[in-house]
Design a protein around this motif. Structure first.
Motif, PDB file in Angstrom:
ATOM      1  N   LEU A  89      92.522 -48.613  72.049  1.00 52.76           N
ATOM      2  CA  LEU A  89      92.562 -47.554  70.841  1.00 52.76           C
ATOM      3  C   LEU A  89      93.774 -47.925  70.017  1.00 52.76           C
ATOM      4  O   LEU A  89      93.814 -47.301  68.593  1.00 52.76           O
ATOM      5  N   THR A  90      95.229 -47.350  71.061  1.00 49.81           N
ATOM      6  CA  THR A  90      96.449 -47.559  70.284  1.00 49.81           C
ATOM      7  C   THR A  90      96.696 -48.517  69.518  1.00 49.81           C
ATOM      8  O   THR A  90      98.011 -48.484  68.791  1.00 49.81           O
ATOM      9  N   GLU A  91      95.975 -49.626  69.590  1.00 45.50           N
ATOM     10  CA  GLU A  91      96.490 -50.849  69.588  1.00 45.50           C
ATOM     11  C   GLU A  91      95.772 -51.176  68.403  1.00 45.50           C
ATOM     12  O   GLU A  91      95.830 -52.331  67.233  1.00 45.50           O
TER      13      GLU A  91
ATOM     14  N   VAL B 219      86.292 -40.049  78.245  1.00 43.67           N
ATOM     15  CA  VAL B 219      86.205 -41.422  77.664  1.00 43.67           C
ATOM     16  C   VAL B 219      84.902 -41.048  76.561  1.00 43.67           C
ATOM     17  O   VAL B 219      85.010 -42.239  75.739  1.00 43.67           O
ATOM     18  N   ARG B 220      84.181 -40.570  76.641  1.00 41.58           N
ATOM     19  CA  ARG B 220      83.410 -40.199  75.274  1.00 41.58           C
ATOM     20  C   ARG B 220      83.821 -39.435  73.834  1.00 41.58           C
ATOM     21  O   ARG B 220      83.457 -40.547  73.089  1.00 41.58           O
ATOM     22  N   VAL B 221      85.061 -39.354  73.846  1.00 45.00           N
ATOM     23  CA  VAL B 221      85.860 -39.629  72.876  1.00 45.00           C
ATOM     24  C   VAL B 221      86.625 -40.898  72.287  1.00 45.00           C
ATOM     25  O   VAL B 221      86.913 -41.398  71.538  1.00 45.00           O
ATOM     26  N   LEU B 222      86.874 -41.201  73.492  1.00 47.83           N
ATOM     27  CA  LEU B 222      87.145 -42.286  73.355  1.00 47.83           C
ATOM     28  C   LEU B 222      86.338 -43.586  72.908  1.00 47.83           C
ATOM     29  O   LEU B 222      86.735 -44.185  71.910  1.00 47.83           O
ATOM     30  N   LEU B 223      85.111 -43.413  73.053  1.00 45.43           N
ATOM     31  CA  LEU B 223      83.884 -44.438  73.273  1.00 45.43           C
ATOM     32  C   LEU B 223      83.619 -44.008  71.459  1.00 45.43           C
ATOM     33  O   LEU B 223      83.381 -44.512  70.662  1.00 45.43           O
ATOM     34  N   LEU B 224      83.347 -42.703  70.927  1.00 39.69           N
ATOM     35  CA  LEU B 224      83.106 -42.554  69.684  1.00 39.69           C
ATOM     36  C   LEU B 224      83.870 -42.465  68.851  1.00 39.69           C
ATOM     37  O   LEU B 224      84.082 -43.589  67.465  1.00 39.69           O
ATOM     38  N   LYS B 225      84.994 -42.964  68.580  1.00 38.34           N
ATOM     39  CA  LYS B 225      86.991 -43.339  68.303  1.00 38.34           C
ATOM     40  C   LYS B 225      86.744 -44.667  68.117  1.00 38.34           C
ATOM     41  O   LYS B 225      87.063 -45.157  67.400  1.00 38.34           O
ATOM     42  N   ALA B 226      86.644 -45.614  68.877  1.00 40.05           N
ATOM     43  CA  ALA B 226      85.950 -46.763  69.223  1.00 40.05           C
ATOM     44  C   ALA B 226      85.103 -47.502  68.442  1.00 40.05           C
ATOM     45  O   ALA B 226      85.284 -48.248  67.482  1.00 40.05           O
ATOM     46  N   MET B 227      84.340 -46.787  67.893  1.00 36.66           N
ATOM     47  CA  MET B 227      82.713 -47.224  67.192  1.00 36.66           C
ATOM     48  C   MET B 227      83.213 -46.525  65.964  1.00 36.66           C
ATOM     49  O   MET B 227      82.346 -47.443  64.731  1.00 36.66           O
ATOM     50  N   GLU B 228      84.017 -45.391  65.765  1.00 30.38           N
ATOM     51  CA  GLU B 228      84.529 -45.121  64.387  1.00 30.38           C
ATOM     52  C   GLU B 228      85.948 -46.180  63.665  1.00 30.38           C
ATOM     53  O   GLU B 228      85.951 -45.649  62.208  1.00 30.38           O
TER      54      GLU B 228
END
Length: 220
Positions: A155-157, A194-203
């Motif tokens: 995500l950071t990349e 990890v739910r936050v990470l998944l949401l941000k990845a989908m967004e």
């Protein structure tokens, strides 16, 4: 199966030091009564032992299934043998690919050290952290936390598709275990993160400031 659940829920680095589990085989061969709680907080070296327990349990389950099928074929009206607890359905847990895979002790150690270097090591940059996490996953693909941390690296990349895939795998494994391997954070904390990470990845978005990361959450 209850023994497997008990170990993975409670065991972390302090117990490894307490029983000198340096080889990762969990044989209780040492006795370091001078070990101080809570130790360095490292994840426990229990994957190899638990995976071997799971493999044995899987064999018992298969044998029981064969026995009951043979009994059903040999009888017109099948009756349960309550002295054998045949009325109790055995369930194989989903961990270790339904208890069909075993983690070698040396691989469990290597995976733990690579993960620890990635999250607690020197400031070596995201490329090096990715390398360490992928190495940890290669040695032991059954822990959820390395996938979760790897998702944050992606995500950071700005590598959102890879981040989504890693987050999905990490979440799946965390839900299968029902407890954390890295016990510095609760299981609920890992799942929420990890739910936050998944949401941000989908967004396809990720903050680039410290306050932006601090303000992450599922409440909108």
């Amino acid at each position: 199966m209850l023994t497997m659940a008990d170990f993975c829920d409670q065991w972390f680095g302090f117990q490894d030091t307490l029983f000198e589990n340096d080889d990762g085989r969990l044989e209780f061969s040492g006795n370091n009564c001078e070990a101080l709680w809570p130790g360095d907080g490292k994840p426990g070296l229990w994957f190899s032992s638990i995976s071997r327990m799971g493999a044995v349990y899987n064999l018992i389950w298969r044998e029981e299934e064969i026995f009951m099928l043979e009994n059903k074929k040999s009888k017109t009206d099948y009756d349960f043998h309550f002295d054998r607890d045949e009325h109790i359905e055995l369930v194989v847990p989903p961990v270790f690919d339904n208890c069909t895979k075993v983690v070698a002790a040396e691989d469990g150690i290597a995976a733990r050290e690579l993960y620890w270097d990635a999250v607690c090591g020197k400031k070596e940059g995201l490329e090096r952290k990715e390398e360490l996490l992928l190495g940890s996953i290669e040695k032991n693909p059954f822990a959820g936390e390395p996938y979760v941390v790897l998702s944050q690296v992606y995500l950071t990349e700005g590598r959102f598709e890879e981040a989504e895939k890693a987050a999905e795998t990490g979440l799946k494994l965390l839900l299968e275990w029902g407890c954390p391997w890295d016990k510095r954070t609760s299981w609920e904390g890992w799942v929420a993160w990890v739910r936050v990470l998944l949401l941000k990845a989908m967004e396809k978005s990720w903050p680039n400031t410290g306050f932006g990361i601090l303000n992450l959450g599922l409440v909108k």
